[in-house]
Design an enzyme around this catalytic site. Sequence first.
Site, PDB file in Angstrom:
ATOM      1  N   HIS A 165       0.970  -1.073  -0.054  1.00 16.69           N
ATOM      2  CA  HIS A 165      -0.092   0.371   0.280  1.00 16.69           C
ATOM      3  C   HIS A 165       0.851   1.241  -0.254  1.00 16.69           C
ATOM      4  CE1 HIS A 165      -3.628  -2.032   0.200  1.00 16.69           C
ATOM      5  NE2 HIS A 165      -3.660  -2.758   1.169  1.00 16.69           N
ATOM      6  N   CYS A 207      -0.279   2.296  -4.737  1.00 14.77           N
ATOM      7  CA  CYS A 207      -0.802   3.742  -5.437  1.00 14.77           C
ATOM      8  C   CYS A 207       0.269   4.268  -4.892  1.00 14.77           C
ATOM      9  CB  CYS A 207      -2.549   3.747  -4.033  1.00 14.77           C
ATOM     10  SG  CYS A 207      -3.571   2.401  -4.267  1.00 14.77           S
TER      11      CYS A 207
END
Length: 454
Positions: A165, A207
């Site tokens: 992440h 991301c």
Amino acid sequence: MKGSMSYWVTLIVIVWMSVMVRKSKGVRSIKNQVSQFVEDRVPLGTKWAFLVAGSNGFENYRHQADVCHAYQVLKSGGLKDENIIVMMFDDIAYHPKNPKRGVIMNRPNGPNVYQGVPKDYTGNNVNPRNFFAVLSGNKNATIGGSGKVLNTNSHDSIFIYMAGHGAVHAFGLINKGDIWAADLVNALKKKHAALAYKKMVIYIESCHAGSMLENLLPGNIGIYATTASKVNENSFAMYCPGTPYSPPAGITFCLGDTYSISWMEDSQKLNISNKILVVKRVEHIDPIYISHVMKYGDTTAVWNSDGSAFSYEHFNTTRLVKQDDASLLHLKLELEKAPHGSEDKSKAQKELNYELARRKHEDHTINLIVDLLFGEEKDSIKMDHVRKVDLHDVDYWDCLKMLWKTYQDHCGILSPYGKKLYSKVSVNMCNVGISETQIIAATSQACPIKNHIS
């Protein structure tokens, strides 16, 4: 020579297969790129790899699956276990929810990519201290784990792959901290200054992955890097339930990530002969679901400088799952799968309620902090667009770290969802000069009692 060629062909494919071919080209040769990167008559020394999965929890299955698959690709390319360092929590293969205990798959009905994977740094040993110790080659700085580090010299080549992440300028390592973009690039610069490698290739799957390198990684230190997304983009999970490339019935989690799946699967399928071909996977691209593979650093090492523009190719862009939503999808499907009135049903409902409550709380808290600090001007701070800042200003990075620490001291640990939201706000707050006194006052008021949802 054959093993060496195979390995570097794999890395070239890594570089290329994550990049979408423009529709006007359809199929494109990268023979020249292979020649530039592989046909180097100077001895390349030892090939090393550092593979990092930054998340834990079964809902994040795909990140460790990606890393395990990467190990298999590199192993088949000739690397030795002694030169492959793996950092992952290792809570997936034998998790109670895993329908195939001891098995990790990275695609539907795929092979067991967990087999043989080194367990160098697992559990709480997945942390920033050990990450930078491995990267720098400082065995004495490691705490726990195998003690393997990138003990490299000026003839060696290094591949670093990170999957997890991300937020703006940060890559998460479970709940043990974050890898900040400036700290990563500074460590790479130091390794270059120490003459500790000849060539390096870096891949980041997360991301906002581009924010780890954009306007930071120099182009003259022998490092080529690509990322799954631009500074302000999500990356996307792959092989998720309910999609055209769905895993077998009963599986409630995503098996991989689109960027990672692309380079690994295609690298294994290609037959390298006179040229390497990249074949389009889809005919139509929905702009809502597009992220772009970005390239940074010493791009001349493996790319023709023809000015070509590339965009990211998805398998089926109408049914991709954002990294943020993959965990919610898993929890929702676990609830649907559990028998009515069962203990599993009750547990699944609690887990889903917890995650939803946590996200709602983080939304509310972060918005409240911005409201307290900026009042009517809040919209310019909360806006999705991240303002440009001087990334070489030490004070900027000190400000970012201070804002995150202050939040977590007063309001609790940020989830991956919360980190993404707060990172955008933090960049803009630092850009307008928020002081430590101001943020402490605002967070203390927003969280008078430390949040226990986190």
